[in-house]
Design a protein around this motif. Structure first.
Motif, mmCIF file in Angstrom:
data_model
loop_
_atom_site.group_PDB
_atom_site.id
_atom_site.type_symbol
_atom_site.label_atom_id
_atom_site.label_comp_id
_atom_site.label_asym_id
_atom_site.label_seq_id
_atom_site.Cartn_x
_atom_site.Cartn_y
_atom_site.Cartn_z
ATOM 1 N N GLY A 199 16.207 66.402 46.457
ATOM 2 C CA GLY A 199 16.003 64.965 46.287
ATOM 3 C C GLY A 199 15.933 64.500 44.836
ATOM 4 O O GLY A 199 16.249 65.232 43.908
ATOM 5 N N ASP A 247 14.520 59.939 59.859
ATOM 6 C CA ASP A 247 13.578 59.932 58.741
ATOM 7 C C ASP A 247 13.598 58.579 58.016
ATOM 8 O O ASP A 247 12.551 58.067 57.610
ATOM 9 C CB ASP A 247 13.966 61.054 57.780
ATOM 10 N N LEU A 248 14.791 58.001 57.860
ATOM 11 C CA LEU A 248 14.915 56.685 57.210
ATOM 12 C C LEU A 248 14.251 55.595 58.057
ATOM 13 O O LEU A 248 13.548 54.730 57.523
ATOM 14 C CB LEU A 248 16.389 56.326 56.975
ATOM 15 N N LYS A 274 13.236 58.027 49.398
ATOM 16 C CA LYS A 274 14.527 58.208 50.078
ATOM 17 C C LYS A 274 15.651 57.916 49.079
ATOM 18 O O LYS A 274 15.872 56.769 48.707
ATOM 19 C CB LYS A 274 14.638 57.252 51.276
ATOM 20 N N LEU A 306 18.316 62.789 59.421
ATOM 21 C CA LEU A 306 18.148 61.972 58.215
ATOM 22 C C LEU A 306 17.950 60.495 58.562
ATOM 23 O O LEU A 306 17.114 59.819 57.962
ATOM 24 C CB LEU A 306 19.356 62.165 57.290
ATOM 25 N N ARG A 353 3.904 55.415 50.157
ATOM 26 C CA ARG A 353 4.886 56.501 50.203
ATOM 27 C C ARG A 353 4.181 57.848 50.293
ATOM 28 O O ARG A 353 3.220 58.088 49.565
ATOM 29 C CB ARG A 353 5.742 56.454 48.925
ATOM 30 N N SER A 372 10.625 55.870 57.501
ATOM 31 C CA SER A 372 10.214 55.282 56.217
ATOM 32 C C SER A 372 10.189 53.766 56.299
ATOM 33 O O SER A 372 9.274 53.117 55.778
ATOM 34 C CB SER A 372 11.175 55.699 55.101
ATOM 35 N N PHE A 404 19.858 62.285 50.681
ATOM 36 C CA PHE A 404 20.570 62.018 51.934
ATOM 37 C C PHE A 404 21.846 62.848 52.038
ATOM 38 O O PHE A 404 22.055 63.577 53.003
ATOM 39 C CB PHE A 404 20.896 60.521 52.028
ATOM 40 N N LEU A 438 12.686 50.938 51.804
ATOM 41 C CA LEU A 438 12.454 52.334 52.172
ATOM 42 C C LEU A 438 11.494 53.049 51.218
ATOM 43 O O LEU A 438 10.777 53.954 51.618
ATOM 44 C CB LEU A 438 13.782 53.109 52.200
#
Lengths: 168, 168
Positions: free
Chosen positions: B25, B95-96, B47, B92, B109, B99, B52, B43
């Motif tokens: 990341g 996960d987004l 992220k 992914l 966060r 978030s 990603f 987000l």
């Protein structure tokens, strides 16, 4: 049977068991006010014996009604009863595990644990009932996607009706 | 095939896609720092585009390796690639979505959303991959039960290795 219909029909006792303590709850907390070794409540005042046995009774009775409405889906009243009892018990135990985890993380009672509140009772109910009767993978995934939406909708409804003090 | 082995083998690209952004990341956030209409970030900085596409690449490559280790499970490289890509993409995207929900609830966060963090990516991955190839209900339930434990274990490990700033 239509898969969307089957998914909802199958899980109905778990939904009823999970939501009935909101109406039937109150009374002596299941942890009797006792604390865990971290100094915080084991489960909290939100989990009561009346809510637990009320949810178990309502969930199992739903199974009896379901059997008389559609006996062919179950084959016998015994199986319908066993299935509804396990779905209700699984939903309630999943909810208790969720409360236990939330207390250990020091989240206040009624504080939303996004995901745990919506999926915990469902996954637990599906696991408890699995040995007796289950549904295909696609229907499980469907329930995992729609249950958080239904859960959120009914909680907002219960809040607006004055049955819950918080809208989640 | 042993069901426990199949469950893990099947979901491996999703696990890799979900965990690789921790290592790969950083860089430009996917929301470019933009805010939603509630005034909070869409987000958040956690992220990023690198995370990603890194996760998508790693997850898909795992599928290639899996195909060469066990071609009979897939039948063709094309199917193995498609399955691994969809499992990684689903993990992914899940996960987004998580978030996005956490930002809307104003959770900072990295703050744990118990349940959402452990189940969101898994349920999303299983849904994305479902049309291509799926696993039986029992294996799905098994993954739903063990993934939170594995997720928690690897996050504590990543924290102790200094890859993550918080142990969840």
């Amino acid at each position: 049977m239509n898969p969307v219909f089957e998914a909802f029909w199958y899980i109905l006792p778990a939904y009823f068991a999970n939501s009935s303590p909101v109406v039937l709850g109150g009374g002596t907390p299941m942890d009797f006010g006792k604390k865990w070794k971290d100094g915080r409540r084991i489960l909290g005042d939100g989990k009561t014996w009346r809510g637990f046995f009320g949810g178990l009774t309502v969930g199992t009775l739903i199974g009896v009604i379901q059997y008389y409405l559609m006996p062919s889906y179950y084959g016998s009243l015994g199986l319908a009863l066993k299935l509804a009892f396990l779905l209700a018990l699984g939903a309630l135990v999943g909810d208790l595990i969720g409360s236990f985890i939330k207390r250990r993380l020091d989240l206040p009672r009624g504080y939303p644990a996004v995901g745990l509140d919506q999926w915990g009772f469902l996954i637990s109910a599906l696991c408890f009932a699995y040995p007796v009767k289950t549904i295909p993978t696609g229907e499980v995934l469907f329930l995992l996607v729609v249950t958080p939406l239904i859960h959120w909708g009914t909680n907002v409804f219960a809040y607006k009706m004055g049955w819950k003090s918080v809208p989640w």
